[in-house]
Motif scaffolding. Structure first.
Motif, mmCIF file in Angstrom:
data_model
loop_
_atom_site.group_PDB
_atom_site.id
_atom_site.type_symbol
_atom_site.label_atom_id
_atom_site.label_comp_id
_atom_site.label_asym_id
_atom_site.label_seq_id
_atom_site.Cartn_x
_atom_site.Cartn_y
_atom_site.Cartn_z
ATOM 1 N N SER A 60 0.869 -1.180 0.000
ATOM 2 C CA SER A 60 0.000 0.000 0.000
ATOM 3 C C SER A 60 0.900 1.223 0.000
ATOM 4 O O SER A 60 1.827 1.304 0.806
ATOM 5 N N ILE A 61 0.626 2.146 -0.918
ATOM 6 C CA ILE A 61 1.410 3.378 -0.979
ATOM 7 C C ILE A 61 0.462 4.562 -0.999
ATOM 8 O O ILE A 61 -0.692 4.443 -1.423
ATOM 9 N N SER A 62 0.956 5.703 -0.534
ATOM 10 C CA SER A 62 0.130 6.907 -0.535
ATOM 11 C C SER A 62 -0.167 7.323 -1.969
ATOM 12 O O SER A 62 0.520 6.905 -2.914
ATOM 13 N N LEU A 63 -1.171 8.162 -2.144
ATOM 14 C CA LEU A 63 -1.510 8.624 -3.490
ATOM 15 C C LEU A 63 -0.379 9.468 -4.074
ATOM 16 O O LEU A 63 -0.132 9.436 -5.282
ATOM 17 N N GLU A 64 0.355 10.196 -3.221
ATOM 18 C CA GLU A 64 1.512 10.964 -3.686
ATOM 19 C C GLU A 64 2.620 10.032 -4.173
ATOM 20 O O GLU A 64 3.250 10.269 -5.203
ATOM 21 N N GLU A 65 2.872 8.947 -3.428
ATOM 22 C CA GLU A 65 3.869 7.966 -3.858
ATOM 23 C C GLU A 65 3.434 7.300 -5.165
ATOM 24 O O GLU A 65 4.274 6.998 -6.016
ATOM 25 N N ALA A 66 2.131 7.104 -5.333
ATOM 26 C CA ALA A 66 1.610 6.497 -6.561
ATOM 27 C C ALA A 66 1.898 7.391 -7.767
ATOM 28 O O ALA A 66 2.229 6.891 -8.848
ATOM 29 N N GLU A 67 1.778 8.714 -7.588
ATOM 30 C CA GLU A 67 2.107 9.645 -8.680
ATOM 31 C C GLU A 67 3.570 9.525 -9.074
ATOM 32 O O GLU A 67 3.908 9.515 -10.253
ATOM 33 N N THR A 68 4.460 9.426 -8.082
ATOM 34 C CA THR A 68 5.886 9.255 -8.361
ATOM 35 C C THR A 68 6.133 7.931 -9.072
ATOM 36 O O THR A 68 6.880 7.870 -10.056
ATOM 37 N N LEU A 69 5.499 6.865 -8.597
ATOM 38 C CA LEU A 69 5.638 5.551 -9.227
ATOM 39 C C LEU A 69 5.145 5.580 -10.671
ATOM 40 O O LEU A 69 5.762 4.997 -11.564
ATOM 41 N N LYS A 70 4.058 6.283 -10.918
ATOM 42 C CA LYS A 70 3.524 6.395 -12.273
ATOM 43 C C LYS A 70 4.558 7.007 -13.216
ATOM 44 O O LYS A 70 4.783 6.521 -14.318
ATOM 45 N N GLY A 71 5.214 8.066 -12.757
ATOM 46 C CA GLY A 71 6.263 8.691 -13.562
ATOM 47 C C GLY A 71 7.424 7.750 -13.821
ATOM 48 O O GLY A 71 7.945 7.676 -14.944
ATOM 49 N N LEU A 72 7.832 6.994 -12.816
ATOM 50 C CA LEU A 72 8.916 6.041 -12.980
ATOM 51 C C LEU A 72 8.541 4.927 -13.963
ATOM 52 O O LEU A 72 9.358 4.541 -14.807
ATOM 53 N N LEU A 73 7.312 4.446 -13.870
ATOM 54 C CA LEU A 73 6.860 3.399 -14.789
ATOM 55 C C LEU A 73 6.751 3.923 -16.223
ATOM 56 O O LEU A 73 7.089 3.214 -17.174
ATOM 57 N N ASN A 74 6.287 5.170 -16.371
ATOM 58 C CA ASN A 74 6.217 5.755 -17.717
ATOM 59 C C ASN A 74 7.609 5.830 -18.330
ATOM 60 O O ASN A 74 7.778 5.580 -19.536
ATOM 61 N N ASN A 75 8.627 6.173 -17.523
ATOM 62 C CA ASN A 75 10.005 6.228 -18.027
ATOM 63 C C ASN A 75 10.546 4.846 -18.337
ATOM 64 O O ASN A 75 11.343 4.689 -19.254
ATOM 65 N N ALA A 76 10.122 3.841 -17.583
ATOM 66 C CA ALA A 76 10.625 2.480 -17.770
ATOM 67 C C ALA A 76 10.062 1.829 -19.023
ATOM 68 O O ALA A 76 10.708 0.974 -19.635
ATOM 69 N N PHE A 77 8.852 2.230 -19.421
ATOM 70 C CA PHE A 77 8.209 1.618 -20.581
ATOM 71 C C PHE A 77 7.981 2.647 -21.658
ATOM 72 O O PHE A 77 7.179 2.655 -22.458
#
Length: 77
Positions: A60-77
């Motif tokens: 479980s991650i905060s919604l703010e952490e989810a935004e950061t993760l989204k950016g990292l995943l967009n860069n990874a793919f």
């Protein structure tokens, strides 16, 4: 069998990633113990004979952490 009771509310179910027998991996927005909403990626067990679903291992991650993760995943793919 003595199982731990969990206090949670699923605010939104985004989808199921996979299903294997009585287990499914799902992405949801959940409030655990009346806390702030979290993005939750978790394995769930379906006890269909009892009409219950139990959360298993996950994150479980905060919604703010989810935004950061989204950016990292967009860069990874």
């Amino acid at each position: 069998m003595n199982r731990t009771e969990f206090n949670y509310v699923i605010e939104r179910h985004y989808g199921t990633v996979s299903v294997n027998n009585d287990y499914s991996k799902e992405l949801c927005r959940i409030r655990w113990k009346n806390g702030s909403p979290k993005l939750d990626f978790r394995l769930w067990r379906d006890f269909s004979d009892e009409g219950k679903r139990t959360p298993m291992k996950g994150i479980s991650i905060s919604l703010e952490e989810a935004e950061t993760l989204k950016g990292l995943l967009n860069n990874a793919f």
